[in-house]
Design a protein around this motif. Structure first.
Motif, PDB file in Angstrom:
ATOM      1  N   GLY A 253      37.254  22.311  24.016  1.00 49.65           N
ATOM      2  CA  GLY A 253      36.082  22.533  24.852  1.00 49.65           C
ATOM      3  C   GLY A 253      36.138  23.894  25.513  1.00 49.65           C
ATOM      4  N   HIS A 254      34.969  24.460  25.745  1.00 49.79           N
ATOM      5  CA  HIS A 254      34.873  25.784  26.362  1.00 49.79           C
ATOM      6  C   HIS A 254      33.656  25.797  27.282  1.00 49.79           C
ATOM      7  CE1 HIS A 254      33.291  30.051  26.216  1.00 49.79           C
ATOM      8  NE2 HIS A 254      34.459  30.190  26.807  1.00 49.79           N
ATOM      9  N   ALA A 255      33.809  26.366  28.466  1.00 50.31           N
ATOM     10  CA  ALA A 255      32.692  26.448  29.405  1.00 50.31           C
ATOM     11  C   ALA A 255      32.857  27.689  30.266  1.00 50.31           C
ATOM     12  CB  ALA A 255      32.626  25.205  30.283  1.00 50.31           C
ATOM     13  N   THR A 256      31.747  28.170  30.799  1.00 49.63           N
ATOM     14  CA  THR A 256      31.772  29.334  31.682  1.00 49.63           C
ATOM     15  C   THR A 256      31.160  28.973  33.028  1.00 49.63           C
ATOM     16  OG1 THR A 256      29.642  30.093  30.781  1.00 49.63           O
ATOM     17  CG2 THR A 256      31.641  30.985  29.792  1.00 49.63           C
ATOM     18  N   GLY A 257      31.533  29.749  34.053  1.00 48.64           N
ATOM     19  CA  GLY A 257      31.015  29.539  35.399  1.00 48.64           C
ATOM     20  C   GLY A 257      29.876  30.492  35.706  1.00 48.64           C
ATOM     21  N   ARG A 258      29.391  30.405  36.951  1.00 55.01           N
ATOM     22  CA  ARG A 258      28.225  31.196  37.342  1.00 55.01           C
ATOM     23  C   ARG A 258      28.643  32.437  38.135  1.00 55.01           C
ATOM     24  NH1 ARG A 258      23.316  27.835  39.507  1.00 55.01           N
ATOM     25  NH2 ARG A 258      24.772  26.941  41.036  1.00 55.01           N
ATOM     26  N   TYR A 259      27.626  33.198  38.548  1.00 53.13           N
ATOM     27  CA  TYR A 259      27.868  34.492  39.172  1.00 53.13           C
ATOM     28  C   TYR A 259      28.214  34.355  40.653  1.00 53.13           C
ATOM     29  CZ  TYR A 259      25.642  36.105  34.880  1.00 53.13           C
ATOM     30  OH  TYR A 259      25.331  36.326  33.568  1.00 53.13           O
ATOM     31  N   THR A 260      28.566  35.475  41.268  1.00 51.04           N
ATOM     32  CA  THR A 260      29.017  35.483  42.656  1.00 51.04           C
ATOM     33  C   THR A 260      28.016  34.818  43.586  1.00 51.04           C
ATOM     34  OG1 THR A 260      30.076  37.608  42.187  1.00 51.04           O
ATOM     35  CG2 THR A 260      29.897  36.954  44.496  1.00 51.04           C
ATOM     36  N   TRP A 261      26.736  35.170  43.441  1.00 49.22           N
ATOM     37  CA  TRP A 261      25.731  34.708  44.391  1.00 49.22           C
ATOM     38  C   TRP A 261      25.423  33.212  44.273  1.00 49.22           C
ATOM     39  CZ3 TRP A 261      25.258  38.876  41.129  1.00 49.22           C
ATOM     40  CH2 TRP A 261      24.662  38.636  39.886  1.00 49.22           C
ATOM     41  N   ALA A 262      25.880  32.556  43.222  1.00 52.07           N
ATOM     42  CA  ALA A 262      25.651  31.110  43.106  1.00 52.07           C
ATOM     43  C   ALA A 262      26.443  30.347  44.172  1.00 52.07           C
ATOM     44  CB  ALA A 262      26.027  30.616  41.720  1.00 52.07           C
ATOM     45  N   VAL A 365      34.847  33.670  39.808  1.00 53.49           N
ATOM     46  CA  VAL A 365      33.482  34.055  39.471  1.00 53.49           C
ATOM     47  C   VAL A 365      33.372  34.195  37.959  1.00 53.49           C
ATOM     48  CG1 VAL A 365      31.758  35.884  39.685  1.00 53.49           C
ATOM     49  CG2 VAL A 365      33.079  35.171  41.680  1.00 53.49           C
ATOM     50  N   SER A 366      32.323  33.638  37.378  1.00 55.16           N
ATOM     51  CA  SER A 366      32.110  33.703  35.924  1.00 55.16           C
ATOM     52  C   SER A 366      33.350  33.244  35.169  1.00 55.16           C
ATOM     53  CB  SER A 366      31.728  35.121  35.477  1.00 55.16           C
ATOM     54  OG  SER A 366      30.570  35.552  36.141  1.00 55.16           O
ATOM     55  N   GLN A 367      33.934  32.128  35.616  1.00 55.03           N
ATOM     56  CA  GLN A 367      35.125  31.607  34.940  1.00 55.03           C
ATOM     57  C   GLN A 367      34.857  31.380  33.452  1.00 55.03           C
ATOM     58  OE1 GLN A 367      37.590  28.434  36.973  1.00 55.03           O
ATOM     59  NE2 GLN A 367      35.766  28.356  38.269  1.00 55.03           N
ATOM     60  N   ASP A 368      35.883  31.615  32.645  1.00 51.27           N
ATOM     61  CA  ASP A 368      35.817  31.354  31.213  1.00 51.27           C
ATOM     62  C   ASP A 368      36.965  30.399  30.898  1.00 51.27           C
ATOM     63  OD1 ASP A 368      36.083  31.746  28.265  1.00 51.27           O
ATOM     64  OD2 ASP A 368      34.552  33.270  28.631  1.00 51.27           O
ATOM     65  N   VAL A 369      36.637  29.121  30.672  1.00 53.30           N
ATOM     66  CA  VAL A 369      37.633  28.049  30.635  1.00 53.30           C
ATOM     67  C   VAL A 369      37.759  27.478  29.230  1.00 53.30           C
ATOM     68  CG1 VAL A 369      38.265  25.782  31.552  1.00 53.30           C
ATOM     69  CG2 VAL A 369      37.138  27.458  33.030  1.00 53.30           C
ATOM     70  N   SER A 370      38.992  27.240  28.805  1.00 49.29           N
ATOM     71  CA  SER A 370      39.269  26.588  27.521  1.00 49.29           C
ATOM     72  C   SER A 370      40.149  25.367  27.756  1.00 49.29           C
ATOM     73  CB  SER A 370      39.982  27.556  26.565  1.00 49.29           C
ATOM     74  OG  SER A 370      39.207  28.705  26.319  1.00 49.29           O
ATOM     75  N   VAL A 371      39.817  24.274  27.081  1.00 50.03           N
ATOM     76  CA  VAL A 371      40.608  23.046  27.149  1.00 50.03           C
ATOM     77  C   VAL A 371      40.861  22.557  25.739  1.00 50.03           C
ATOM     78  CG1 VAL A 371      40.669  20.634  27.918  1.00 50.03           C
ATOM     79  CG2 VAL A 371      39.689  22.397  29.402  1.00 50.03           C
ATOM     80  N   LEU A 372      42.117  22.208  25.438  1.00 49.26           N
ATOM     81  CA  LEU A 372      42.514  21.705  24.132  1.00 49.26           C
ATOM     82  C   LEU A 372      43.171  20.347  24.299  1.00 49.26           C
ATOM     83  CD1 LEU A 372      44.087  24.993  22.792  1.00 49.26           C
ATOM     84  CD2 LEU A 372      42.013  23.945  21.901  1.00 49.26           C
ATOM     85  N   VAL A 373      42.814  19.400  23.428  1.00 47.45           N
ATOM     86  CA  VAL A 373      43.494  18.112  23.361  1.00 47.45           C
ATOM     87  C   VAL A 373      44.418  18.170  22.148  1.00 47.45           C
ATOM     88  CG1 VAL A 373      43.238  15.614  23.131  1.00 47.45           C
ATOM     89  CG2 VAL A 373      41.504  16.931  24.355  1.00 47.45           C
TER      90      VAL A 373
END
Length: 377
Positions: A253-262, A365-373
């Protein structure tokens, strides 16, 4: 943001992708080596473990960054070292966890039988530890929005401190409890071959380390190191003819976060991790909970939130000490996976592990996340 229309598409299980080789260089404060030398050393060792040769590779994916390597198109230097000469190869300017996902997707789709993902981190700078830290902070600041964030000095460390302060203000946590958690992580990893903080620590040691920004101290932040990590992946049919490890990736799985002002990176920093974990576990399908997990919590104020987002409270979490024991920058995602593989070695078939990594260039800020099972095969 508009709500999705209709039902989401059904999730198709991922064809298992086998991990047949994994290796790392030594981890040092600064390597006296070029990035391509580190990449070659890690890839050569990982292929040798699997009983494969460079000509067996169908794809090479490298995680590195031009600005850290101090040269444009720096992947031109590392592609051949990663086995990509006259073969498909590309570079991801981010964490190695995403490089592993890209290589695994190529194998799962049937495009290639064997692929390698390698992360390398050895910033082209010299001097004292303080000089290297200042360089990395400058790079982090340059990655932020130029008109609003940069002038006020936003960096990854600043985001961690802001979130930690919010955590202390809104929960029962305090600086002492954060120090105890950091000390436990450091002590757990101490003495291990890959640890760069090799001595156990107490909460008093953590609080006595250099203050960074309240409530954080130096020993509450990742243990910066340099090095390279390579992961060799293969299709089930090809894995049966390999000599190396016996594990498989069943979910990603892969997901990103939002910007500073969020602002939700302060109030809910684990949101991207929660989404990435949900996708990875849905693809992996039914199964027992993870028995081991390696998560990337840059500060102890994030630890509980990430454990909850990954659903791994019953697992052995960060037996290696996590990033507070060793954090090789962009190679971290591959290192966390390597630690999971080591812990699954000898486990019962089907025993699950979770590998979690976050690109730390702009912190929360704007995290770029990876998860592996990962499952023992």
């Amino acid at each position: 943001m508009h709500a999705p229309i209709g039902n989401p598409p059904a999730r198709r299980p991922v064809a298992p992708v086998h991990i047949v080789g994994a290796a790392a260089t030594a981890f040092l404060p600064e390597h006296d080596a070029m990035p391509d030398e580190l990449v070659f050393a890690a890839v050569h060792q990982a292929l040798r473990e699997a009983g494969l040769r460079q000509q067996d590779l169908g794809l090479s994916v490298t995680a590195s960054m031009d600005v850290l390597d101090a040269r444009s198109i720096s992947s031109g230097l590392t592609n051949a070292a990663a086995g990509g000469y006259l073969r498909d190869a590309f570079r991801i300017e981010g964490d190695a966890g995403l490089a592993v996902i890209a290589a695994a997707e190529a194998v799962a789709s049937g495009d290639v039988e064997v692929a390698v993902a390698v992360g390398v981190h050895n910033p082209e700078t010299t001097g004292t530890t303080r000089d290297r830290q200042a360089f990395l902070q400058q790079i982090s600041n340059l990655a932020f929005e130029p008109h609003v964030d940069r002038p006020v000095g936003m960096t990854a460390t600043a985001t961690y401190a802001l979130q930690a302060a919010h955590h202390v203000a809104t929960t029962e946590a305090d600086a002492e409890s954060l120090a105890r958690l950091a000390a436990a992580e450091i002590s757990r990893g101490s003495g291990r071959a890959r640890a760069v903080r090799g001595a156990p620590a107490t909460a008093a040691d953590v609080l006595a380390s250099a203050p960074v920004s309240w409530p954080l101290h130096e020993l509450m932040l990742p243990a910066e190191s340099t090095g390279a990590v390579a992961i060799v992946l293969a299709s089930p049919a090809r894995a049966g003819r390999c000599l190396g490890r016996d594990a498989r990736i069943t979910g990603l799985g892969h997901a990103t976060g939002r910007y500073t002002w969020a602002g939700d990176w302060i109030s809910d920093p684990a949101a991207p991790t929660r989404r990435a974990a949900a996708d990875a576990l849905a693809l992996a399908g039914p199964g027992d909970g993870a028995v081991v997990a390696e998560l990337s919590a840059p500060t102890p104020a994030l630890h509980a939130a990430y454990v909850d987002a990954l659903g791994c409270a019953d697992a052995v979490v960060n037996a290696s000490g996590g990033v507070l024991s060793n954090f090789p920058g962009l190679a971290n995602g591959a290192l966390r996976l390597l630690e999971v593989l080591d812990q699954l070695d000898g486990a019962a078939v089907g025993a699950r592990g979770l590998s979690h990594s976050v690109d730390s260039i702009t912190g929360l800020v704007s995290q770029d996340v990876s998860v592996l099972v990962v499952e023992a095969a």
